[in-house]
Structure formats: C-alpha cells, structure tokens
Design a protein around this motif. Structure first.
Motif, PDB file in Angstrom:
ATOM      1  N   HIS A 216      59.337  -5.110   0.649  1.00 58.90           N
ATOM      2  CA  HIS A 216      58.582  -4.970  -0.595  1.00 58.90           C
ATOM      3  C   HIS A 216      59.089  -6.041  -1.541  1.00 58.90           C
ATOM      4  O   HIS A 216      60.248  -6.023  -1.967  1.00 58.90           O
ATOM      5  CB  HIS A 216      58.791  -3.580  -1.202  1.00 58.90           C
ATOM      6  N   ASP A 217      58.232  -7.002  -1.871  1.00 59.39           N
ATOM      7  CA  ASP A 217      58.652  -8.129  -2.696  1.00 59.39           C
ATOM      8  C   ASP A 217      57.425  -8.742  -3.351  1.00 59.39           C
ATOM      9  O   ASP A 217      56.294  -8.283  -3.152  1.00 59.39           O
ATOM     10  CB  ASP A 217      59.378  -9.177  -1.838  1.00 59.39           C
ATOM     11  N   ALA A 218      57.656  -9.793  -4.129  1.00 51.05           N
ATOM     12  CA  ALA A 218      56.559 -10.500  -4.780  1.00 51.05           C
ATOM     13  C   ALA A 218      55.605 -11.056  -3.726  1.00 51.05           C
ATOM     14  O   ALA A 218      56.031 -11.742  -2.789  1.00 51.05           O
ATOM     15  CB  ALA A 218      57.102 -11.626  -5.651  1.00 51.05           C
ATOM     16  N   LEU A 219      54.317 -10.763  -3.870  1.00 47.36           N
ATOM     17  CA  LEU A 219      53.324 -11.269  -2.927  1.00 47.36           C
ATOM     18  C   LEU A 219      53.310 -12.793  -2.901  1.00 47.36           C
ATOM     19  O   LEU A 219      53.075 -13.405  -1.853  1.00 47.36           O
ATOM     20  CB  LEU A 219      51.943 -10.729  -3.293  1.00 47.36           C
ATOM     21  N   LEU A 220      53.583 -13.392  -4.047  1.00 46.75           N
ATOM     22  CA  LEU A 220      53.554 -14.853  -4.130  1.00 46.75           C
ATOM     23  C   LEU A 220      54.639 -15.483  -3.267  1.00 46.75           C
ATOM     24  O   LEU A 220      54.470 -16.609  -2.779  1.00 46.75           O
ATOM     25  CB  LEU A 220      53.709 -15.304  -5.582  1.00 46.75           C
ATOM     26  N   PHE A 221      55.767 -14.790  -3.081  1.00 46.26           N
ATOM     27  CA  PHE A 221      56.810 -15.308  -2.200  1.00 46.26           C
ATOM     28  C   PHE A 221      56.275 -15.454  -0.782  1.00 46.26           C
ATOM     29  O   PHE A 221      56.537 -16.456  -0.098  1.00 46.26           O
ATOM     30  CB  PHE A 221      58.027 -14.387  -2.220  1.00 46.26           C
ATOM     31  N   ASP A 222      55.511 -14.476  -0.315  1.00 46.87           N
ATOM     32  CA  ASP A 222      54.902 -14.532   1.013  1.00 46.87           C
ATOM     33  C   ASP A 222      53.947 -15.715   1.120  1.00 46.87           C
ATOM     34  O   ASP A 222      53.902 -16.402   2.147  1.00 46.87           O
ATOM     35  CB  ASP A 222      54.157 -13.228   1.282  1.00 46.87           C
ATOM     36  N   VAL A 223      53.175 -15.936   0.065  1.00 43.04           N
ATOM     37  CA  VAL A 223      52.254 -17.081   0.052  1.00 43.04           C
ATOM     38  C   VAL A 223      53.037 -18.385   0.134  1.00 43.04           C
ATOM     39  O   VAL A 223      52.671 -19.305   0.874  1.00 43.04           O
ATOM     40  CB  VAL A 223      51.368 -17.060  -1.203  1.00 43.04           C
ATOM     41  N   ALA A 224      54.141 -18.482  -0.604  1.00 48.82           N
ATOM     42  CA  ALA A 224      54.941 -19.711  -0.622  1.00 48.82           C
ATOM     43  C   ALA A 224      55.571 -19.981   0.739  1.00 48.82           C
ATOM     44  O   ALA A 224      55.582 -21.132   1.219  1.00 48.82           O
ATOM     45  CB  ALA A 224      56.016 -19.614  -1.699  1.00 48.82           C
ATOM     46  N   VAL A 225      56.102 -18.947   1.385  1.00 53.92           N
ATOM     47  CA  VAL A 225      56.656 -19.105   2.730  1.00 53.92           C
ATOM     48  C   VAL A 225      55.593 -19.660   3.667  1.00 53.92           C
ATOM     49  O   VAL A 225      55.839 -20.578   4.458  1.00 53.92           O
ATOM     50  CB  VAL A 225      57.186 -17.760   3.257  1.00 53.92           C
ATOM     51  N   THR A 226      54.397 -19.117   3.573  1.00 53.00           N
ATOM     52  CA  THR A 226      53.309 -19.495   4.465  1.00 53.00           C
ATOM     53  C   THR A 226      52.841 -20.927   4.193  1.00 53.00           C
ATOM     54  O   THR A 226      52.662 -21.726   5.126  1.00 53.00           O
ATOM     55  CB  THR A 226      52.144 -18.503   4.307  1.00 53.00           C
ATOM     56  N   VAL A 227      52.657 -21.277   2.937  1.00 61.01           N
ATOM     57  CA  VAL A 227      52.219 -22.633   2.589  1.00 61.01           C
ATOM     58  C   VAL A 227      53.259 -23.663   3.007  1.00 61.01           C
ATOM     59  O   VAL A 227      52.922 -24.739   3.522  1.00 61.01           O
ATOM     60  CB  VAL A 227      51.914 -22.729   1.078  1.00 61.01           C
ATOM     61  N   ASN A 228      54.527 -23.358   2.807  1.00 61.15           N
ATOM     62  CA  ASN A 228      55.585 -24.309   3.160  1.00 61.15           C
ATOM     63  C   ASN A 228      55.588 -24.671   4.634  1.00 61.15           C
ATOM     64  O   ASN A 228      56.052 -25.753   5.008  1.00 61.15           O
ATOM     65  CB  ASN A 228      56.956 -23.744   2.789  1.00 61.15           C
TER      66      ASN A 228
END
Length: 316
Positions: A216-228
């Motif tokens: 459970h964490d910031a959704l944006l962190f998941d997006v950043a991991v994926t984009v990177n």
C-alpha cells in the motif's frame, strides 16, 4: 526469481498430494528475477508456477496472495493462487513458505514500442482502480525506511562519487516524503518491469506476474517505477513518445491530480533510487543458489543521475 532452494521431485510430488490438480509430471527452475525460488510445474491437469519464499516473513505473505486473488477476480491478467484441499493458499515445502499459482500465457517483451507502453499504462490504471476495494494494507517493503537503512549498510562499499550521489539523493528525498504521504494511495505492484509482464500472441497482455514487492503506497510511485523501465532508452534517458503513450493511457482511466503533476519529477528519482539500492544490495551481499540472477546496479545509478538533471516527461 532465481532458485535458491531446490526441492526433490519426490518431495514436490508428496506436497502436491494436498491439491486437486492431478499428479506431477515435471518441474523446472526459473532463472529470472532475484528474490524467491520459482519453478514451472506441470501436472496431469495443467501448468502452474511454484514459489518458495526465501526472505519474506510468513506473516506478510497473505497480503500478496489475497491481493493476487482479488485482482484476478476483477478480471486482471494476474496469477490466481491455487488453494489446497484445506482451502489454504500458503503451504510449506523444503521448510519454506510455498504457494502454487496459475501459469499465464505469453512471453516478456524486452524491446517494447509505444503500443506496448499504452497497454501497460491502461493495465496499471486498472490494477490501481481494482485495488481500491482491497481491504488489506501493508507498507512498502522498499520504502523510505528501507532505503535509509540499506544506504547505511552499503555506504562503506561505494566509491566516493557514488557515495556523494547517494547522500545527495537521500537528502533530497527526505524533503519530499511529506508530500508523498499525501498523494493518492492504494495497492501497487511495485516492480512492474518488462520481465514481469507476459504478452500473448494477439498483442494483448497475457499476464502480470511477481507481486511480491506489492504494498500500500502512493500510486504515482508505481507509475514512476513502470515509466523508468518501459520508457527508458539505452543509456537511461526517457523516450518522450513512449512516456506520453503510457501516461496518457493511464490518465484516461485514473486521472492524475495536480499534486501528482508537481511531484512527478521527484517521484521518478525516488523510483530510480529504490532500484539502484536494491541492486547494489544484491551484488554486494549475494546469496547462493542453483540459479541466481544479479542485475547491474550501475544501470539505475545512471538513470538516477539522469532523472536528477533531465526534464521529466509531462503528465497529462
């Protein structure tokens, strides 16, 4: 995934007697990944993936397994845990917590295009939306506390330049943590790299695997991991067209907030730092096993340097 613990065929066959999936006809270790021991398992009734957990505490595992089951029920291409005859997902094999999940179709794509990125963005938004109704919560096992502790452990092993980069980034991220805690949050995958997505022959996503860094964490962190990872060119720079495709597809289902747009460049750096540190730890403190994959930490060190000075692709 790798293989650190190798059960015998006889022990696995006996373990499968507690399931209703037929008799064991074959199993093979999976070399991809770095954390757990994984095997392809074939029985007289189907094909599955077996995971023996090497480092994750048994008490933490229900979060991951029930999340996978929850997402699969919502129609996402996620491995569904298989219950044994006692209606339990989690068992024990070779003295390790063990789970059996469905094996999904497809192969990973190491050289994605903008079309792949768009599908990944849409899928990730769907995962985040489905996760809203998931009742369990578990903190990110690779969150800010882990990053600080791991940095302290690794610092004596680093060069002067890498130490300076690490200390500078940790100080920078400390000032952003308060903002991160106010972002939209929910269940995240946490490790959505190219090798954790399987593509079917028709071009659709056949499977999203390896949920054992979910939290459970910031959704944006998941997006950043994926984009990177998905939108990264050789050398570490982001491809603007790929990033635009992924972010636009995600935004069409789960719109970004104004605060997420402001903090986006910082989040890309946080995601890069997380994987630089984890890869450094895997290289500096290696574990032995039959099949062990250690990824190059310098790749994410260079990505972190780039994210600190480049202009981030804009969020829609």
């Amino acid at each position: 995934m790798s293989v650190f613990t190798l059960p015998t065929e006889e022990a696995l066959a006996r373990w499968l007697d507690h399931y209703s999936i037929g008799r064991l006809t074959g199993f093979k270790g999976i070399a991809d990944g770095v954390q757990n021991s994984n095997f392809f398992v074939t029985t007289t009734l189907g094909r599955y993936v077996l995971t023996l957990f090497e480092d994750i505490a048994r008490a933490e595992l229900p979060y991951y397994l029930h999340l996978m089951a929850h997402l699969a029920r919502h129609g996402l291409p996620v491995p569904a845990p298989i219950a044994n005859r006692d209606n339990e997902y989690l068992g024990t094999l070779a003295d390790k917590p063990t789970v059996l999940v469905s094996r999904l179709p497809g192969v990973s794509e190491t050289h994605p295009g903008s079309g792949h990125c768009a599908r990944i963005g849409a899928m990730l938004a769907g995962l985040h939306l489905a996760g809203r109704s998931y009742g369990r919560r578990q903190p990110n096992p690779r969150g800010a506390c882990w990053r600080a502790q791991t940095a302290a452990l690794l610092r004596p092993c680093l060069s002067a330049d890498d130490t300076a980069l690490l200390d500078s980034e940790l100080h920078f991220q400390e000032n952003a943590n308060a903002v991160f805690s106010r972002l939209p949050a929910g269940a995240i995958h946490g490790d959505l790299f190219r090798d954790n997505v399987l593509w079917a022959e028709d071009g659709f996503i056949g499977g999203v695997i390896d949920f054992y860094f979910a939290s459970h964490d910031a959704l944006l962190f998941d997006v950043a991991v994926t984009v990177n990872d998905w939108c990264c060119l050789p050398g570490g720079a982001l491809d603007p067209a790929y990033a635009h495709a992924l972010l636009t597809a995600y935004h069409s289902s789960r719109p970004f907030t104004d605060t997420e747009r402001v903090i986006w460049p910082t989040m890309l750096r946080a995601a890069a730092l997380r994987f630089w540190l984890s890869r450094l730890a895997n290289r500096t403190l290696p574990r032995t096993g039959a099949l062990v994959l250690v990824k190059d930490p310098d790749e994410y060190r260079d990505i972190l340097r780039l994210r600190a000075c480049e202009t981030a692709p804009p969020i829609p």
